[in-house]
Design a protein around this motif. Structure first.
Motif, PDB file in Angstrom:
ATOM      1  N   GLY A  31      -4.099  23.474   1.792  1.00  0.00           N
ATOM      2  CA  GLY A  31      -4.430  23.868   3.061  1.00  0.00           C
ATOM      3  C   GLY A  31      -4.660  22.696   4.093  1.00  0.00           C
ATOM      4  N   ALA A  32      -4.524  21.491   3.885  1.00  0.00           N
ATOM      5  CA  ALA A  32      -4.827  20.570   4.730  1.00  0.00           C
ATOM      6  C   ALA A  32      -3.607  19.892   5.413  1.00  0.00           C
ATOM      7  CB  ALA A  32      -5.665  19.427   4.221  1.00  0.00           C
ATOM      8  N   THR A  33      -3.501  19.459   6.604  1.00  0.00           N
ATOM      9  CA  THR A  33      -2.409  18.765   7.231  1.00  0.00           C
ATOM     10  C   THR A  33      -2.567  17.307   7.393  1.00  0.00           C
ATOM     11  OG1 THR A  33      -2.207  20.977   8.296  1.00  0.00           O
ATOM     12  CG2 THR A  33      -0.895  18.911   9.215  1.00  0.00           C
ATOM     13  N   VAL A  34      -1.304  16.628   6.963  1.00  0.00           N
ATOM     14  CA  VAL A  34      -1.193  15.171   7.105  1.00  0.00           C
ATOM     15  C   VAL A  34      -0.910  14.966   8.263  1.00  0.00           C
ATOM     16  CG1 VAL A  34      -0.413  13.265   6.145  1.00  0.00           C
ATOM     17  CG2 VAL A  34      -0.783  14.739   4.382  1.00  0.00           C
ATOM     18  N   ALA A  35      -1.849  14.578   9.440  1.00  0.00           N
ATOM     19  CA  ALA A  35      -1.518  14.681  10.618  1.00  0.00           C
ATOM     20  C   ALA A  35      -0.931  13.194  11.025  1.00  0.00           C
ATOM     21  CB  ALA A  35      -2.679  14.770  11.592  1.00  0.00           C
ATOM     22  N   ARG A  36      -1.640  12.159  10.079  1.00  0.00           N
ATOM     23  CA  ARG A  36      -1.138  10.762  10.159  1.00  0.00           C
ATOM     24  C   ARG A  36      -1.364  10.122   8.999  1.00  0.00           C
ATOM     25  NH1 ARG A  36      -0.644  12.821  14.565  1.00  0.00           N
ATOM     26  NH2 ARG A  36      -1.197  12.088  16.702  1.00  0.00           N
ATOM     27  N   ASN A  37      -0.338   9.053   8.959  1.00  0.00           N
ATOM     28  CA  ASN A  37      -0.347   8.622   7.484  1.00  0.00           C
ATOM     29  C   ASN A  37      -0.045   7.052   7.786  1.00  0.00           C
ATOM     30  OD1 ASN A  37       2.633   7.969   6.592  1.00  0.00           O
ATOM     31  ND2 ASN A  37       2.640   9.849   7.871  1.00  0.00           N
ATOM     32  N   LEU A  38      -0.556   6.222   6.652  1.00  0.00           N
ATOM     33  CA  LEU A  38       0.070   4.979   6.369  1.00  0.00           C
ATOM     34  C   LEU A  38       0.573   5.002   4.843  1.00  0.00           C
ATOM     35  CD1 LEU A  38      -2.646   2.542   7.922  1.00  0.00           C
ATOM     36  CD2 LEU A  38      -0.113   3.231   8.775  1.00  0.00           C
ATOM     37  N   VAL A  39       1.707   4.383   4.617  1.00  0.00           N
ATOM     38  CA  VAL A  39       2.016   4.184   3.047  1.00  0.00           C
ATOM     39  C   VAL A  39       2.567   2.597   3.034  1.00  0.00           C
ATOM     40  CG1 VAL A  39       3.789   4.772   1.370  1.00  0.00           C
ATOM     41  CG2 VAL A  39       3.113   6.390   3.181  1.00  0.00           C
ATOM     42  N   GLY A  40       1.947   2.031   2.421  1.00  0.00           N
ATOM     43  CA  GLY A  40       1.912   0.574   2.033  1.00  0.00           C
ATOM     44  C   GLY A  40       1.053  -0.331   1.641  1.00  0.00           C
ATOM     45  N   ASN A  41       0.887  -1.642   1.785  1.00  0.00           N
ATOM     46  CA  ASN A  41      -0.148  -2.368   1.271  1.00  0.00           C
ATOM     47  C   ASN A  41      -0.981  -2.711   2.450  1.00  0.00           C
ATOM     48  OD1 ASN A  41       0.438  -2.935  -1.862  1.00  0.00           O
ATOM     49  ND2 ASN A  41       2.558  -3.318  -0.912  1.00  0.00           N
ATOM     50  N   TYR A  42      -2.081  -2.128   2.456  1.00  0.00           N
ATOM     51  CA  TYR A  42      -3.009  -2.361   3.484  1.00  0.00           C
ATOM     52  C   TYR A  42      -4.296  -3.024   3.070  1.00  0.00           C
ATOM     53  CZ  TYR A  42       0.442   0.060   6.290  1.00  0.00           C
ATOM     54  OH  TYR A  42       1.831   0.443   7.095  1.00  0.00           O
ATOM     55  N   ILE A  43      -4.788  -2.626   1.967  1.00  0.00           N
ATOM     56  CA  ILE A  43      -5.960  -3.203   1.362  1.00  0.00           C
ATOM     57  C   ILE A  43      -5.861  -3.558  -0.247  1.00  0.00           C
ATOM     58  CG2 ILE A  43      -7.099  -0.952   1.335  1.00  0.00           C
ATOM     59  CD1 ILE A  43      -9.975  -2.354   1.231  1.00  0.00           C
ATOM     60  N   THR A  44      -5.460  -4.806  -0.569  1.00  0.00           N
ATOM     61  CA  THR A  44      -4.895  -5.171  -1.826  1.00  0.00           C
ATOM     62  C   THR A  44      -5.815  -5.769  -2.653  1.00  0.00           C
ATOM     63  OG1 THR A  44      -4.128  -7.255  -0.744  1.00  0.00           O
ATOM     64  CG2 THR A  44      -2.625  -5.231  -0.855  1.00  0.00           C
ATOM     65  N   SER A  45      -5.781  -5.941  -3.903  1.00  0.00           N
ATOM     66  CA  SER A  45      -6.228  -6.758  -4.917  1.00  0.00           C
ATOM     67  C   SER A  45      -5.314  -7.717  -5.389  1.00  0.00           C
ATOM     68  CB  SER A  45      -6.877  -5.645  -5.836  1.00  0.00           C
ATOM     69  OG  SER A  45      -7.827  -4.830  -5.017  1.00  0.00           O
ATOM     70  N   LEU A  46      -5.068  -8.700  -4.992  1.00  0.00           N
ATOM     71  CA  LEU A  46      -4.117  -9.712  -5.226  1.00  0.00           C
ATOM     72  C   LEU A  46      -2.738  -9.180  -5.818  1.00  0.00           C
ATOM     73  CD1 LEU A  46      -6.558 -11.883  -6.792  1.00  0.00           C
ATOM     74  CD2 LEU A  46      -5.423 -12.457  -4.782  1.00  0.00           C
ATOM     75  N   ASP A  47      -2.212  -9.161  -6.824  1.00  0.00           N
ATOM     76  CA  ASP A  47      -1.119  -8.638  -7.616  1.00  0.00           C
ATOM     77  C   ASP A  47      -1.521  -7.396  -8.309  1.00  0.00           C
ATOM     78  OD1 ASP A  47      -2.286 -10.256  -9.125  1.00  0.00           O
ATOM     79  OD2 ASP A  47      -0.671 -11.660  -9.513  1.00  0.00           O
ATOM     80  N   GLN A  48      -2.527  -6.730  -7.956  1.00  0.00           N
ATOM     81  CA  GLN A  48      -2.788  -5.444  -8.813  1.00  0.00           C
ATOM     82  C   GLN A  48      -1.912  -4.727  -8.622  1.00  0.00           C
ATOM     83  OE1 GLN A  48      -7.085  -5.127  -9.743  1.00  0.00           O
ATOM     84  NE2 GLN A  48      -7.028  -3.048  -9.230  1.00  0.00           N
ATOM     85  N   ALA A  49      -1.729  -3.706  -9.770  1.00  0.00           N
ATOM     86  CA  ALA A  49      -0.935  -2.631  -9.703  1.00  0.00           C
ATOM     87  C   ALA A  49      -1.531  -1.385  -9.646  1.00  0.00           C
ATOM     88  CB  ALA A  49       0.295  -2.520 -10.733  1.00  0.00           C
ATOM     89  N   GLY A  50      -1.201  -0.564  -9.056  1.00  0.00           N
ATOM     90  CA  GLY A  50      -1.873   0.588  -8.602  1.00  0.00           C
ATOM     91  C   GLY A  50      -1.960   1.144  -7.321  1.00  0.00           C
ATOM     92  N   PHE A  51      -2.758   2.307  -6.928  1.00  0.00           N
ATOM     93  CA  PHE A  51      -2.555   2.738  -5.608  1.00  0.00           C
ATOM     94  C   PHE A  51      -4.199   3.151  -5.441  1.00  0.00           C
ATOM     95  CE2 PHE A  51      -3.488   7.316  -6.167  1.00  0.00           C
ATOM     96  CZ  PHE A  51      -3.432   7.735  -7.401  1.00  0.00           C
ATOM     97  N   SER A  52      -4.341   3.185  -4.070  1.00  0.00           N
ATOM     98  CA  SER A  52      -5.718   3.879  -3.577  1.00  0.00           C
ATOM     99  C   SER A  52      -5.171   4.820  -2.542  1.00  0.00           C
ATOM    100  CB  SER A  52      -6.751   2.832  -3.040  1.00  0.00           C
ATOM    101  OG  SER A  52      -6.468   2.409  -1.850  1.00  0.00           O
ATOM    102  N   ILE A  53      -6.064   5.850  -2.572  1.00  0.00           N
ATOM    103  CA  ILE A  53      -5.627   6.837  -1.171  1.00  0.00           C
ATOM    104  C   ILE A  53      -7.135   6.995  -0.763  1.00  0.00           C
ATOM    105  CG2 ILE A  53      -6.042   8.789  -3.023  1.00  0.00           C
ATOM    106  CD1 ILE A  53      -4.033  10.263  -1.472  1.00  0.00           C
ATOM    107  N   THR A  54      -6.855   7.095   0.603  1.00  0.00           N
ATOM    108  CA  THR A  54      -8.020   7.247   1.560  1.00  0.00           C
ATOM    109  C   THR A  54      -7.800   8.458   2.565  1.00  0.00           C
ATOM    110  OG1 THR A  54      -8.368   5.018   1.792  1.00  0.00           O
ATOM    111  CG2 THR A  54      -9.353   6.114   3.616  1.00  0.00           C
ATOM    112  N   VAL A  55      -8.532   9.387   2.571  1.00  0.00           N
ATOM    113  CA  VAL A  55      -8.387  10.414   3.424  1.00  0.00           C
ATOM    114  C   VAL A  55      -9.773  10.559   4.360  1.00  0.00           C
ATOM    115  CG1 VAL A  55      -8.366  12.944   3.498  1.00  0.00           C
ATOM    116  CG2 VAL A  55      -7.623  12.013   1.528  1.00  0.00           C
ATOM    117  N   THR A  56      -9.175  10.397   5.596  1.00  0.00           N
ATOM    118  CA  THR A  56     -10.262  10.869   6.714  1.00  0.00           C
ATOM    119  C   THR A  56      -9.876  11.887   7.511  1.00  0.00           C
ATOM    120  OG1 THR A  56      -9.972   8.245   7.138  1.00  0.00           O
ATOM    121  CG2 THR A  56     -10.995   9.512   8.955  1.00  0.00           C
TER     122      THR A  56
END
Ligand SMILES: Nc1ncnc2c1ncn2[C@@H]1O[C@H](COP(=O)(O)OP(=O)(O)O)[C@@H](O)[C@H]1O
Ligand SMILES: Nc1ncnc2c1ncn2[C@@H]1O[C@H](COP(=O)(O)OP(=O)(O)O)[C@@H](O)[C@H]1O
Ligand SMILES: [Mg+2]
Ligand SMILES: [Mg+2]
Ligand SMILES: [Mg+2]
Ligand SMILES: [Mg+2]
Lengths: 329, 206, 329, 206
Positions: C281-306
């Motif tokens: 029931g939540a709405t994604v009103a704004r988003n970013l998809v990409g490399n914004y806070i990285t750990s060098l060449d680490q593979a994986g993702f993080s998700i931030t919800v505000t």
């Protein structure tokens, strides 16, 4: 090799769903696999590109105001099919004809050629410009010809800006051709990317080896070379470009990551490129540093040098609003 | 060659390619980009589907449908090449006919692929398997062989043509980027061509 | 592990030279290792952040109009030192005080605290907001507290926009605090990044393992888990966030890559996140998809919800012009 | 304790840490982020440089300069902690003096680090080596030991304190993120503290 996917088959449709959700200004045709602008500008020349997936943000990330009208993403490292390119062409057509920007790979060239024929059957005028800026491959009658790589981004930006400006198809195509003629690229890989369906890196390099002149699909270029400090690797790449088309005057430089190289390293590589160019009397008038044409998670860089003219600078600087390039709006 | 046999041919080719998908992919990984197996398996599956969509009225129509399926789904270099090849073969084959007409259809396929791709024998491509296969087929047909025997001869010639690609340096397609490093490997497209001709031999067996 | 560097010692200075050459709108103090805006706006609250390097574009890539005034990049994964943070604070000071946005790591907190004391000796008013949005770590008296991760980007954007708008130090700090309170993040790694000085990956995962709740320095979080389709991994992360602070209403989602994950995979992961959020029931009103806070060449993702408010949306949408985030100008 | 001995102490500490840099880094890689060796080697080198910049007038000034060097160059958690600790020790030590005054300086170092970092014994930090070392030093001094003997006792106690960190679960610093997974490892900061105290014992040897 672990991948952040549901299954190798689902990579493209899943990513397209993500693109659709992330970018309300884009329209994603999940059925035909076409990313296009949500709005069309009547009377504007359409600019279309496409190719195998795995090079993101190329090409879907360059769809938007001032750049592409539509992109046709194929399977990973596999060119799109003619029907799909036709659908992209139809989505881009606003009555003034459509430019196809095609990277020079046999598959892309043949599929785009067939799509252009289909489009002509539908009374859409298509002109194709084939990009082939990779100096790692000898351009000769003994190969499929040079590969289209980073210069394609510049061609898409400049052609897109001209089209936005109201230029006609011939002019837009002329500019894309000019960019291609003035652009040269060279890439070096530190380790290979992994195609999801293959599940393992595309080639194996020893701890002291680099792939010199690598293509964007991990194709080999010139030779396996010895790992060296970034200053030397960048120097090798720029020497190769310079030997092919002497670099001078104002240039646009793209210091591009292949997908698995940290941004901090790309900035270091860019610093070396600037030093080299300074030493050769060229001026870096415009630049991009980051991941703009990737090979999945491959580690390494490519460098593209475009020799600028005032006209090209003007079109490069023109407003653009796409997922991956955005300024002036 | 009737419609049922034509459909069986493409269906069998799809089976053979699917069974050897990983071998084709490995060949392509060595001197290309490692997708030929997946591409062609997908493309031939689509060809089979395309033929099934509406009962083809003739062998020629069946091959044209198969070609359309290949073009629509394969991608890569091999999709347009094989797709065009099968469409040309279909146009030539028309309502079918004797072994001579099948030979003419195979030759049309060869010419279509040559025209579109610009490759000639020795460039380390599909042509290196297909060209000798066409010659062998027509020779056999000229000597009075039946369809199966001619197809067997063609398949054997394609196998030989494939083997002959090993020492060649590629001059077309992705493998050409390798220059001398392309020497010492079988060409993936020639390998799939050999399977396609073997499929014809299989389905025409008495 | 090959790296595109000259030597481990030279990574930061080389990258800073590259940043200086790439971005004429930024001023790079190579001596003090500070990236700041070339121009200062008198009377504007200064916004400063910093931390260990290796997380690019964080923080230097967020310096510019509408976001940070200055950033202090430490050695790779090592917090900057007080004198350096002081220099960044001085570069950002335009007479209205300076906000320090500090990710909650002992080293960052202590070095920023010492820098704030030094700044006060120079009559610069400093307020610090510590971000701690990573739900992987139990917030308790038994740990150094939650780590600051992706929510920091949102805090920097919102605080920067408010400062640009003329808000006073108290208001800017209040907004950064509010963003932090409304933000939660969770990360999963597929394989570790490599610190140049270490020369080998920070941790080892088996072919079927993922690090669940990983930190941005490769610190472990909750457990080693089993590799699974992206839908499940994203679901795990969102479940963890939701359990900590129920997600509802309009949200900003950052689907972030850790540096070594192809963009095409991040879009697929984002599609799964949108599905999950729709289902809750939540709405994604704004988003970013990409490399914004990285750990060098680490593979994986993080998700931030505000969790958004109208005010936060307004500041998020406000014009920004930095190397890594750019819109509206 | 005179100025020359004080400078020798820090110089020796820098040597010991440089020699054991990779061990400290490995400890930090196990439960932290793998930079403690590099951080402290850089920081102590800066401390030595800082002391050398202008001839310190007193042992206290030497330690204050060392502390400033540490704060300025170490980064990470350990930089402000050790830097503050040495500055506090320097203020207490002043013009130097007997073994009792060195004990008071070490205690001031401990208090400074406790105040800044908020850790107490048992949190698996620097404190777990430093606190027992200060107790042992003061006990030895109270029993009439000379500076070297007291420093030896302190260094031994720090080693024991380091060993005692192995079964602990970290509650401060980066290792605390590991929760129970931090058990079973030596704390890197406690390990570097043990080296710093060993350096004092080394340079006070008769
Ligand atoms: N110009 C050409 N003419 C004929 N066959 C070609 C040509 N270019 C490539 N091929 C064939 O295509 C095969 C590769 O097909 P595939 O892997 O499906 O496409 P791609 O190279 O686009 O990945 C090669 O092994 C070769 O036999
Ligand atoms: N709050 C604290 N009080 C005392 N010592 C601490 C504290 N936090 C961390 N430490 C010490 O710092 C050491 C880590 O230092 P270092 O690796 O240089 O910094 P960072 O953790 O920032 O990378 C830990 O092993 C621990 O002994
Ligand atoms: Mg391909
Ligand atoms: Mg291929
Ligand atoms: Mg650190
Ligand atoms: Mg550390």
């Amino acid at each position: 090799m672990k991948k952040l996917i549901n299954s190798p088959d689902a990579v493209i449709p899943d990513a397209l769903r993500g693109v659709a959700a992330a970018h309300p200004s884009l329209h994603v045709d999940l059925e035909n696999r076409v990313i296009s602008r949500a709005q069309r500008t009547p009377g504007k020349v359409g600019v279309v590109s496409g190719g195998g997936s795995g090079h993101e943000p190329l090409h879907g990330g360059y769809v938007g105001f001032g750049m592409l009208d539509a992109a046709a993403p194929g399977e990973v490292y596999t060119s799109p099919v003619p029907d799909q390119i036709l659908a992209a062409t139809q989505a881009a057509d606003a009555g003034a004809g459509v430019l196809h920007i095609v990277k020079n790979y046999t598959g892309d060239v043949l599929n785009f050629r067939m799509a252009a024929e289909l489009a002509e059957d539908e009374d859409i005028q298509v002109v194709s410009v084939v990009t082939d800026d990779d100096v790692a491959v000898e351009d000769s009658t003994f190969t499929a010809g040079r590969r289209g790589v980073g210069g394609t981004i510049v061609a898409e930006k400049v052609a897109g800006a001209a089209a936005e400006d109201g230029a006609d198809l011939e002019t837009v195509a002329r500019l894309a051709t000019e960019v291609n003629e003035r652009s040269r690229s060279f890439a070096i890989a530190l380790h290979a990317g992994t195609v999801p369906a293959a599940g393992k890196p595309g080639f194996n390099l020893a701890e002291n080896e680099v792939e010199i002149g690598v293509g964007i699909h991990g194709e080999p270029g010139r030779e396996r070379g010895e790992f060296a400090p970034v200053k030397e690797l960048v120097g090798y790449a720029l020497d190769a470009i310079h030997a092919d088309r002497p670099i001078s005057g104002d240039v646009l430089v793209i210091m591009n990551g292949q997908g698995g190289t940290p941004l901090i390293e790309l900035y270091g590589a860019f610093a070396e490129a600037v030093d080299w160019l300074d030493g050769h009397g060229a001026t870096v008038a415009r630049n991009l540093v980051g991941n703009y044409i990737t090979s999945l998670d491959q580690a390494g860089f490519s460098i593209t040098v475009t020799s600028l003219t005032d006209e090209l600078v003007r079109y490069w600087d023109a407003p653009v609003s796409t997922p991956a390039l955005r300024w002036g709006v | 060659m009737d419609t049922a046999t034509t459909i069986a041919w493409i269906t069998r080719a799809a089976e053979l390619v699917r069974a050897d998908e990983s071998r084709l992919t490995a060949l392509d990984a060595a001197i290309g980009d490692g997708d030929h197996g997946a591409n062609l398996a997908r493309g031939l599956a689509a060809a089979v589907t395309a033929m099934g969509e509406k009962e083809p009225e003739s062998p020629g129509k069946a091959l044209i449908a198969a070609g359309r399926g290949l073009v629509a789904k394969t991608g890569g270099a091999s999709g347009p090449l094989y797709g065009t090849g099968f469409r040309r073969a279909g146009k030539e084959l028309g309502d079918g006919g004797d072994v001579g007409q099948v030979g003419a259809a195979l030759e049309a396929m060869l010419r279509g692929i040559e025209e579109l791709g610009g490759a000639t024998q020795g460039d380390k491509t599909i042509i290196d398997a297909l060209a000798p296969a066409v010659v062998a087929f027509q020779e056999a047909a000229g000597n009075g062989s039946d369809l199966h025997a001619a197809a067997e001869a063609a398949a054997d010639a394609a196998d030989a043509g494939l083997a002959a690609t090993v020492p060649l340096q590629a001059r077309k397609g992705r493998a050409s980027y390798l220059g001398p490093r392309s020497v010492g490997h079988e060409d993936p497209g020639a390998a799939s061509t050999a399977l396609i001709l073997r499929a014809l031999a299989d389905v025409t067996a008495p």
